[in-house]
Enzyme design. Sequence first.
Site, mmCIF file in Angstrom:
data_model
loop_
_atom_site.group_PDB
_atom_site.id
_atom_site.type_symbol
_atom_site.label_atom_id
_atom_site.label_comp_id
_atom_site.label_asym_id
_atom_site.label_seq_id
_atom_site.Cartn_x
_atom_site.Cartn_y
_atom_site.Cartn_z
ATOM 1 N N ARG A 103 6.307 1.584 11.187
ATOM 2 C CA ARG A 103 7.297 1.183 12.186
ATOM 3 C C ARG A 103 8.131 2.389 12.535
ATOM 4 O O ARG A 103 8.658 3.068 11.661
ATOM 5 C CB ARG A 103 8.158 0.081 11.566
ATOM 6 C CG ARG A 103 9.123 -0.546 12.501
ATOM 7 C CD ARG A 103 9.840 -1.691 11.820
ATOM 8 N NE ARG A 103 10.907 -1.232 10.953
ATOM 9 C CZ ARG A 103 11.925 -1.978 10.555
ATOM 10 N NH1 ARG A 103 11.989 -3.245 10.927
ATOM 11 N NH2 ARG A 103 12.867 -1.506 9.775
ATOM 12 N N THR A 107 12.716 2.876 17.454
ATOM 13 C CA THR A 107 12.383 1.812 18.420
ATOM 14 C C THR A 107 12.043 0.490 17.736
ATOM 15 O O THR A 107 11.985 -0.549 18.397
ATOM 16 C CB THR A 107 11.163 2.229 19.270
ATOM 17 O OG1 THR A 107 10.036 2.373 18.373
ATOM 18 C CG2 THR A 107 11.395 3.546 19.986
ATOM 19 N N ASP A 203 13.797 -0.510 1.406
ATOM 20 C CA ASP A 203 12.517 -0.083 1.976
ATOM 21 C C ASP A 203 11.426 -0.267 0.919
ATOM 22 O O ASP A 203 11.381 0.440 -0.092
ATOM 23 C CB ASP A 203 12.594 1.387 2.404
ATOM 24 C CG ASP A 203 11.357 1.787 3.200
ATOM 25 O OD1 ASP A 203 11.514 2.212 4.356
ATOM 26 O OD2 ASP A 203 10.235 1.664 2.663
ATOM 27 N N ASP A 206 9.185 2.772 0.098
ATOM 28 C CA ASP A 206 9.898 3.798 -0.670
ATOM 29 C C ASP A 206 10.120 3.346 -2.113
ATOM 30 O O ASP A 206 10.017 4.147 -3.047
ATOM 31 C CB ASP A 206 11.251 4.117 -0.020
ATOM 32 C CG ASP A 206 11.095 4.877 1.297
ATOM 33 O OD1 ASP A 206 9.957 5.244 1.638
ATOM 34 O OD2 ASP A 206 12.114 5.089 1.970
HETATM 35 O O1 PRP Z 1 8.392 -6.526 10.704
HETATM 36 P P1 PRP Z 1 8.610 -5.095 11.115
HETATM 37 O O2 PRP Z 1 9.944 -4.889 11.784
HETATM 38 O O3 PRP Z 1 7.481 -4.555 11.919
HETATM 39 O O4 PRP Z 1 8.755 -4.222 9.780
HETATM 40 C C1 PRP Z 1 8.023 -4.435 8.635
HETATM 41 C C2 PRP Z 1 7.154 -3.258 8.305
HETATM 42 O O5 PRP Z 1 7.961 -2.157 7.847
HETATM 43 C C3 PRP Z 1 7.509 -1.744 6.561
HETATM 44 O O6 PRP Z 1 6.546 -0.746 6.643
HETATM 45 P P2 PRP Z 1 6.916 0.773 7.061
HETATM 46 O O7 PRP Z 1 6.837 0.930 8.537
HETATM 47 O O8 PRP Z 1 8.197 1.152 6.420
HETATM 48 O O9 PRP Z 1 5.717 1.587 6.458
HETATM 49 P P3 PRP Z 1 5.385 1.924 4.933
HETATM 50 O O10 PRP Z 1 4.708 0.716 4.380
HETATM 51 O O11 PRP Z 1 4.499 3.107 5.006
HETATM 52 O O12 PRP Z 1 6.683 2.223 4.211
HETATM 53 C C4 PRP Z 1 6.921 -2.994 5.983
HETATM 54 O O13 PRP Z 1 6.058 -2.772 4.899
HETATM 55 C C5 PRP Z 1 6.233 -3.632 7.158
HETATM 56 O O14 PRP Z 1 4.938 -3.122 7.384
HETATM 57 O O1 URA Z 2 13.937 -4.569 5.098
HETATM 58 C C1 URA Z 2 12.929 -3.908 5.439
HETATM 59 C C2 URA Z 2 12.465 -3.870 6.769
HETATM 60 C C3 URA Z 2 11.356 -3.155 7.061
HETATM 61 N N1 URA Z 2 10.731 -2.463 6.084
HETATM 62 C C4 URA Z 2 11.170 -2.485 4.795
HETATM 63 O O2 URA Z 2 10.559 -1.865 3.918
HETATM 64 N N2 URA Z 2 12.275 -3.199 4.514
HETATM 65 MG MG MG Z 3 8.585 1.802 4.608
#
Ligand code: PRP
Ligand code: URA
Ligand code: MG
Length: 212
Positions: A103, A107, A203, A206
């Site tokens: 994400r 945006t 997160d 993370d």
């Molecule tokens: O419902 P949304 O608003 O689309 O957000 C949720 C997304 O954000 C996080 O991933 P992230 O983009 O942080 O990637 P990552 O798993 O590599 O940390 C999470 O694991 C979802 O995939």
């Molecule tokens: O709360 C949140 C939202 C998006 N992605 C995450 O990892 N945590």
């Molecule tokens: Mg993430």
Amino acid sequence: METLVVDHPLVAHKLTTLRDVRTDSPTFRRLADELVTLLAYEATRDVRVTDVTVDTPLAPAHGVRLARPVPLVVPILRAGLGMLDGMTRLLPTAEVGFLGMIRDESTLKAQTYATRLPEDLSGRQCYVLDPMLATGGTLAAAIHFLFDRGARDVTAICLLAAPEGIAYLDEAFRSGDRPIRVVTAALDERLNENGYIVPGLGDAGDRLYGVV
Ligand SMILES: O=P(O)(O)OC[C@H]1O[C@H](OP(=O)(O)OP(=O)(O)O)[C@H](O)[C@@H]1O
Ligand SMILES: O=c1cc[nH]c(=O)[nH]1
Ligand SMILES: [Mg+2]
């Protein structure tokens, strides 16, 4: 769209420690793994089976085995990878496809950087794994990938969901010819101004794998 919030004291107990800011990465990984197995038990309630008969040492016994084609499990990288082992422990014969999505934090739109899925998903039950359902953009895009390849039966397993994300998916898949299900350990209060689930757990990627 069907939303199931799994109401079980063990789920609530593990989720509470997962949320705790003091929980370190190894413990977070173990709890995420254990939680998925509990959620998967509910999420697979309608998994397709076929009747079989086996011989016990005493007599034939009627039972069931997972039907073919076997289910497809799809973790959304990166954070969804932390749910894969917990899921395949319950469904060891399932096949696994991968979607890499991130994400954009300014945006809040999801971008796809990797796809490794079977070409034809017709007749496959699909289980998408992603710990966080925030705005719903990532999960909606993932489900569209599966629908585009012919899937008609998609269940998402999320550790946490926000009401905004549930409403977004409900609207996006309103037509109802291919209904979806979301199974989660909790429906939290809201999203904050940065699109993070509140109270949430921060997160997820993370906390599982470290800050990149
Ligand atoms: O419902 P949304 O608003 O689309 O957000 C949720 C997304 O954000 C996080 O991933 P992230 O983009 O942080 O990637 P990552 O798993 O590599 O940390 C999470 O694991 C979802 O995939
Ligand atoms: O709360 C949140 C939202 C998006 N992605 C995450 O990892 N945590
Ligand atoms: Mg993430």
